[in-house]
Design a protein around this motif. Structure first.
Motif, short mmCIF file in Angstrom:
data_model
loop_
_atom_site.label_atom_id
_atom_site.label_comp_id
_atom_site.label_asym_id
_atom_site.label_seq_id
_atom_site.Cartn_x
_atom_site.Cartn_y
_atom_site.Cartn_z
N LEU A 88 0.75 -1.32 -0.01
CA LEU A 88 0.01 0.13 0.01
C LEU A 88 0.77 1.36 -0.04
N ALA A 89 1.78 1.36 0.92
CA ALA A 89 2.89 2.52 0.86
C ALA A 89 3.40 2.55 -0.70
N ASP A 90 3.88 1.56 -1.08
CA ASP A 90 4.33 1.65 -2.52
C ASP A 90 3.53 2.30 -3.57
N ALA A 91 2.23 1.54 -3.62
CA ALA A 91 1.27 2.12 -4.56
C ALA A 91 0.81 3.89 -4.25
N ARG A 92 0.86 3.85 -2.84
CA ARG A 92 0.58 5.46 -2.69
C ARG A 92 1.92 6.59 -3.10
N TYR A 93 3.13 5.99 -2.79
CA TYR A 93 4.06 6.53 -3.25
C TYR A 93 4.15 6.77 -4.95
N ARG A 94 3.84 5.69 -5.67
CA ARG A 94 3.83 5.72 -6.89
C ARG A 94 2.80 6.81 -7.49
N ASP A 95 1.49 6.72 -6.82
CA ASP A 95 0.47 7.73 -7.15
C ASP A 95 0.95 8.96 -6.98
N TYR A 96 1.88 9.49 -5.82
CA TYR A 96 2.28 10.61 -5.37
C TYR A 96 3.26 11.20 -6.46
N CYS A 97 4.12 10.17 -6.81
CA CYS A 97 5.14 10.81 -7.82
C CYS A 97 4.40 11.18 -9.31
N ALA A 98 3.53 10.26 -9.46
CA ALA A 98 2.83 10.73 -10.66
C ALA A 98 2.04 11.81 -10.53
N LEU A 99 1.71 12.35 -9.34
CA LEU A 99 0.83 13.50 -9.18
C LEU A 99 1.71 14.75 -9.27
N TYR A 100 2.81 14.53 -8.75
CA TYR A 100 3.87 15.54 -8.53
C TYR A 100 4.78 15.57 -10.00
N GLY A 101 4.84 14.41 -10.38
CA GLY A 101 5.72 14.52 -11.72
C GLY A 101 7.30 14.28 -11.34
N ASN A 102 7.24 13.62 -10.03
CA ASN A 102 8.87 12.96 -9.64
C ASN A 102 9.18 11.46 -10.33
N GLN A 103 10.18 11.31 -10.12
CA GLN A 103 10.66 10.10 -10.89
C GLN A 103 10.12 9.09 -9.60
N SER B 258 10.82 5.45 -7.52
CA SER B 258 11.51 4.28 -7.33
C SER B 258 10.76 3.49 -6.13
N PRO B 259 10.68 1.98 -6.47
CA PRO B 259 10.10 1.24 -5.58
C PRO B 259 10.48 1.30 -4.23
N LEU B 260 9.67 1.12 -3.57
CA LEU B 260 9.67 1.22 -1.87
C LEU B 260 9.85 -0.08 -1.13
N MET B 261 9.68 -0.95 -1.94
CA MET B 261 9.49 -2.34 -1.35
C MET B 261 10.97 -2.87 -0.79
N GLU B 262 10.78 -3.45 0.46
CA GLU B 262 12.01 -3.74 0.99
C GLU B 262 11.65 -5.05 1.94
N LYS B 263 12.81 -5.44 2.70
CA LYS B 263 12.67 -6.78 3.32
C LYS B 263 12.00 -6.37 4.71
N THR B 264 11.00 -7.28 5.10
CA THR B 264 10.54 -7.34 6.52
C THR B 264 10.64 -8.62 7.44
N GLN B 265 10.27 -8.76 8.35
CA GLN B 265 10.36 -9.83 9.08
C GLN B 265 9.28 -10.16 10.29
N VAL B 266 8.96 -11.35 10.60
CA VAL B 266 8.35 -11.67 11.72
C VAL B 266 8.85 -12.65 12.62
N LEU B 267 9.02 -12.48 13.90
CA LEU B 267 9.64 -13.19 14.85
C LEU B 267 8.66 -13.55 15.96
N ASP B 268 8.65 -14.83 16.46
CA ASP B 268 7.99 -15.07 17.98
C ASP B 268 9.09 -14.73 19.02
N TYR B 269 8.50 -14.69 19.97
CA TYR B 269 9.40 -14.12 21.05
C TYR B 269 10.48 -15.28 21.39
N ARG B 270 10.40 -16.48 21.07
CA ARG B 270 11.58 -17.36 21.33
C ARG B 270 12.58 -17.12 20.26
N ALA B 271 12.12 -16.78 19.19
CA ALA B 271 13.36 -16.22 18.39
C ALA B 271 14.03 -15.18 18.65
#
Length: 547
Positions: free
Chosen positions: A330-345, A347-360
């Motif tokens: 969602l953040a990436d899609a909204r950034y893309r739409d904002y860039c289109a609105l403003y005429g900016n170049q 670049s994808p915002l996609m990055e690595k995420t992680q999920v841990l349980d407390y044991r990990a």
């Protein structure tokens, strides 16, 4: 045996003792029950069979009160546990009628001029209901047990088994009474060579829909977990908002995915839990500035009928992964739409995420902390307790501390459990020993229905949280281990002796007084059944299992 008036009188006396959870009244009612038990000639002759257990380090001096009535020649082994809680919720909901909340007779008088709901008005005018805080939940049930024990103790030689009575405080919040009693129950079992055939709770039963008069018998208890999600995002200046990662939006997405979602309902043999419900959601930013929040948390009520903790943790971690992915997309899609609105170049915002349980998370922290990590966690826990933090916040503080040790900068969700934990249990037909108990209960209920004219129905799970949860645990060893390993501060915050409960393994059922509006200002108990017929039902059960 005419017990109606005796039970009614004792119920009024117990209600008159304000034993709201978290007050000294919980000690006062324990004292009154101990006094009542010791006044019974049998226990006056055997004072050692009234057992009082002070709760450990309890500033209010609250106590469990127990009494063992030995039947036959005193060497019987078959035993039925009759147990109930002695605390109530508070009375703020009574409003201007608060001064009368613990006086059943006076409350009935002032209610005649009150703007009662129509159903409560009819019940008041019928004369069949006793109003008052705790009358139904569950001092009426306690009174039934006490009066029955008094009369059975007059001729104990005719009782071909033992009755162990147990009255516990702290049920309405953390179930502290029954939890501390578990090791003592085990000790009494071993010392007196008891075989627990059944445990009967008398917590309230109520209509399941308008006009329902069914008397439900519950052969088990719903379980409860409190899963928490600690969300680490990335802060940024609001003028560079797309450079951050929002923990708030992630928390909101977790609520959207989980809250009241039937996909998370746990079913067993046609009975389903209510879905999880969000109980608290907040970011952890302490004050205003124009920096976006860095962390957030959210936790849910999660009812359980049959799922193992291992399965639930996998489900929760999957929800966390989905939430992170959805927020990132969602953040990436909204950034893309904002860039289109403003005429900016763009670049994808996609990055690595992680999920841990407390044991990990614990293992990661152990790998970077140079000292004794458990001692460090104890210091964090003690500091939070000393600060008066809510127990859930204390668990969160531990997770925050370990996350900081690990220097986590990747958008992360840590999944863990917090207090309270109520185990789930029920009698299962696929287990031969338990199927035999179900068959006996069905037979007793059918005979009693025919004799009394009542409609009875066996259900698998008592739908409200109950002390009965702690008498039998259906979680397997792997799930118990995972729960403890993913519960920050378990040994200091909520040290339920799960192995002891597993060893006791007492078939735990709820008969219950019948009434309406528990935890409401119009709480009331229906006396013709609760004081008139229920005692006969319990006696029939006792004699059936002993004879």
């Amino acid at each position: 045996m005419e017990l109606f008036e005796e039970i009614k009188t004792l119920t009024k006396r117990l209600v008159s003792i304000p034993s709201m959870n978290g007050t000294a009244g919980e000690r006062d009612i324990a004292d009154a029950i101990e006094e009542y038990l010791r006044s019974i000639p049998y226990f006056a002759a055997h004072p050692e069979l009234v057992i009082v257990q002070d709760l450990k380090d309890d500033p209010l001096g609250r106590r469990n009160v127990m009494a063992l009535l030995k039947g036959g020649d005193g060497n019987e082994r078959d035993t039925i546990l009759l147990h109930g809680h002695i605390d109530t919720v508070d009375v703020d909901d009574f409003g201007k009628y608060k001064p009368y909340a613990f006086d059943c007779d006076r409350l009935a008088e002032v209610f005649h001029d009150a703007a009662l709901p129509e159903d409560a008005r009819r019940d008041l005018e019928s004369g069949d209901y006793l109003f008052g805080r705790g009358a139904c939940d569950m001092k009426g049930g306690d009174a039934v047990f006490l009066v029955l024990a008094k009369h059975l103790a007059e001729q104990p030689e005719k009782l071909h088994g033992n009755l162990l009575l147990s009255f516990n405080p702290v049920e309405e919040t953390l179930h502290g009474g029954i939890i501390e009693e578990l090791p003592l129950l085990r000790q009494l079992q071993e010392a007196h060579h008891l075989i627990f055939r059944l445990a009967i709770n008398n917590d309230f039963i109520c209509p399941m829909y308008a006009g329902d008069t069914t008397r439900y018998v519950y052969t088990g208890a719903v379980g409860k977990l409190l899963p928490m999600f600690y969300i680490i995002g990335r802060e940024t200046h609001v003028a560079q908002c797309f450079e951050g990662f929002s923990p708030d939006l992630t928390a909101a997405e977790l609520v959207r995915l989980i809250d009241r979602n039937p996909d998370y309902c746990d079913g067993y043999n046609g009975e389903y839990t209510l879905p999880p419900t969000v109980l608290k959601m907040q970011d952890l930013k302490p004050r205003y500035n124009v920096q976006t929040p860095h962390t957030a948390c959210v936790y849910f009520n999660y009812f359980v009928h049959n799922r193992q903790v291992t399965e639930i943790m996998a489900q929760l971690k999957n929800a966390a992964r989905t939430a992170l992915d959805n927020v990132m997309q969602l953040a990436d899609a909204r950034y893309r739409d904002y860039c289109a609105l403003y005429g900016n170049q763009y670049s994808p915002l996609m990055e690595k995420t992680q999920v841990l349980d407390y044991r990990a998370l614990y293992e990661l922290a152990k790998g970077v902390y140079p000292g004794d990590l458990d001692a460090y966690i104890d210091r964090v826990t003690d500091a939070s307790i000393a600060a008066g933090d809510d127990m859930r916040i204390t668990s969160l503080r531990i997770v925050q501390a370990l996350s900081d040790l690990c220097g986590i900068k990747t958008p992360t969700v840590v999944v863990f459990f917090a207090t309270p934990f109520c185990p789930h249990n029920t009698l299962k037909r696929e287990m031969p020993d338990e199927a035999a108990v179900i068959a006996e209960l069905e037979k007793i209920a059918a005979e009693f229905a025919a004799e009394s004219g009542e409609t009875l129905k066996l259900q698998q799970f008592f739908p409200s949280l109950t002390d009965s949860s702690y008498l039998k645990i259906d979680d397997d060893a792997e799930s118990i281990a995972l729960l403890q390993e993913c519960f920050p501060g378990y040994q200091k915050l909520y040290p339920v002796p799960l192995e002891t409960a597993k060893a006791l393994n007492i078939p735990a059922v709820n008969y219950g007084v019948w009434g309406k509006d528990c935890h409401k200002w119009t709480e009331r108990i229906y006396m013709p059944y609760s004081f008139g017929k229920l005692p006969a039902f319990i006696l029939k059960t006792i004699h059936h299992f002993f004879d």
